[in-house]
Scaffold this active site. Structure first.
Site, mmCIF file in Angstrom:
data_model
loop_
_atom_site.group_PDB
_atom_site.id
_atom_site.type_symbol
_atom_site.label_atom_id
_atom_site.label_comp_id
_atom_site.label_asym_id
_atom_site.label_seq_id
_atom_site.Cartn_x
_atom_site.Cartn_y
_atom_site.Cartn_z
ATOM 1 N N CYS A 55 0.874 -1.180 0.000
ATOM 2 C CA CYS A 55 0.000 0.000 0.000
ATOM 3 C C CYS A 55 0.902 1.218 0.000
ATOM 4 C CB CYS A 55 -0.964 -0.029 1.180
ATOM 5 S SG CYS A 55 -0.177 -0.077 2.798
ATOM 6 N N ARG A 61 -2.210 -0.873 5.513
ATOM 7 C CA ARG A 61 -3.393 -1.375 4.805
ATOM 8 C C ARG A 61 -3.093 -2.717 4.137
ATOM 9 N NH1 ARG A 61 -4.891 3.769 1.194
ATOM 10 N NH2 ARG A 61 -2.696 4.225 1.552
#
Lengths: 98, 282
Positions: free
Chosen positions: B233, B238
């Site tokens: 990410c 994430r």
């Protein structure tokens, strides 16, 4: 860092000429809601970001030019979708009632 | 690992608040969140100070992690139960981190802090005290962690999954939209990477979608289940969420998280970068 601080990141030190800010408050019966989550969805409805509201019910995003949707979640409340248009160099102010 | 062993519900947590075999830990991107209220008996880990080396861009080393766990009262036999805000981004990152250092029994709270709050469950400001332990960590399990040279070498050969939002993937945004956008690195994505935003793996309340929905999601995005996978990410949190989905929920054997992610790759000199909504070619 990647912090989704309550109410959104402060504008202090941010070059607003280069940002498309979307900000506002979440209210219930005119009172601020400090326990809501506001999600920013892009033009296709895809999630882009989320912040918990501040005790004053505030939220803030740094978006890009175009059409966006604010999706608000809060305890004991229906989900509310609010369209908003952002543009670099401006601040779009939105009040959301749940 | 599977959904049954890696994930617990908010109700399970409430039923186990006084269970001495578990340690509930809050890990938030907003590191002050815990201080304003947290699940009773939960302790806090600060990802910026506790889990990151304070000089180099890297994690704390094995000895530092052992000292941290020992001081916070986490033992090797404890079941570590992680939750956090922003749909568990940093709790999933901590989950991956605990696995990296070989902790056996780790669980993630489905939906994290947001689900707990939307359930109107109790939060407290009381900070628990825990007896210290003598924690022993394992060497980092590098089968879970990808570095930049490996990423560059497997382009076109393995699945790369970019889990950022479509606008970040395409290069229209530089960072998640709750952050200012002016950044040092180039915009775009690693060529050949599929874009499966982490958020597609979660419901609005932060809980994970069903295994069947998740399988369909990644299959439709072009993930080849016969190949190894690297998720990335912007800074690796994430993608920990997606790593958790692929490795722990869907039980794929070889999944790595590239924690250097776009802030590293997008700053490299001479590597290929793709712009726009398509994966692009090498």
């Amino acid at each position: 860092m990647c912090g989704a601080v309550e109410g959104g990141v402060s504008l202090a030190g941010v070059n607003l000429a280069k940002e498309a800010v979307i900000q506002g408050r979440v209210l219930r019966g005119g009172e601020p809601v400090g326990t809501a989550y506001v999600r920013l969805l892009d033009r296709t409805g895809e999630f882009t970001a989320e912040v918990p509201t501040s005790p004053e019910g505030e939220f803030r995003f740094f978006a890009a030019d175009g059409a966006w949707t604010l999706r608000t979640l809060a305890p004991q409340a229906d989900v509310v979708d609010t369209p908003v248009t952002a543009a670099v160099g401006t601040i779009a102010e939105v009040t959301i009632s749940i | 690992m599977s959904r049954d062993t890696a994930l617990v519900s908010t109700q399970w947590v409430e039923d186990n608040l006084d269970n001495p075999a578990i340690v509930v830990i809050e890990v938030d991107e907003d590191t002050t969140s815990y201080d304003r209220g947290h699940i009773r008996n939960a302790i806090k880990l600060d990802w910026t100070t506790d889990l990151q080396d304070q000089v180099r861009r890297d994690f704390v080393n094995k000895e530092q992690f052992e000292a941290l766990m020992s001081a916070r009262g986490v033992g090797n036999d404890h079941t570590v139960v992680l939750y956090g805000g922003n749909n568990n981004w940093f709790a999933a990152y901590a989950y991956w981190y605990f696995k990296l250092y070989g902790h056996q029994d780790v669980k993630l709270v489905d939906g994290g802090r947001k689900k707990w709050e939307l359930d109107s469950r109790e939060l407290t400001a009381d900070v628990p005290t825990r007896a210290t332990t003598s924690y022993v960590a394992q060497d980092q399990d590098l089968s879970l962690r990808a570095f930049r040279d490996e990423v560059v070498s497997v382009l076109g050969k393995q699945n790369l999954v970019d889990v950022r939002s479509p606008d970040e993937y395409a290069g229209r945004l530089m960072a998640p939209a709750h952050l200012p956008q002016e950044q040092a690195q180039r915009a775009g994505h690693i060529p050949t990477a599929s874009n499966v935003p982490w958020s597609k793996a979660a419901n609005d309340d932060g809980t994970f979608r069903s295994d069947a929905e998740l399988l369909e999601l990644y299959t439709e995005a072009g993930v080849d289940w016969d190949k190894d996978t690297i998720a990335y990410c912007r800074i690796g949190e994430r993608s920990s969420h997606t790593w958790f989905v692929l490795k722990e929920l869907l039980e794929q054997p070889n999944v790595k998280n590239y924690d250097g992610s776009w802030t590293e790759y997008g700053s490299l000199v001479g590597v290929p970068v793709a712009l726009g909504d398509e994966p692009g070619e090498l």
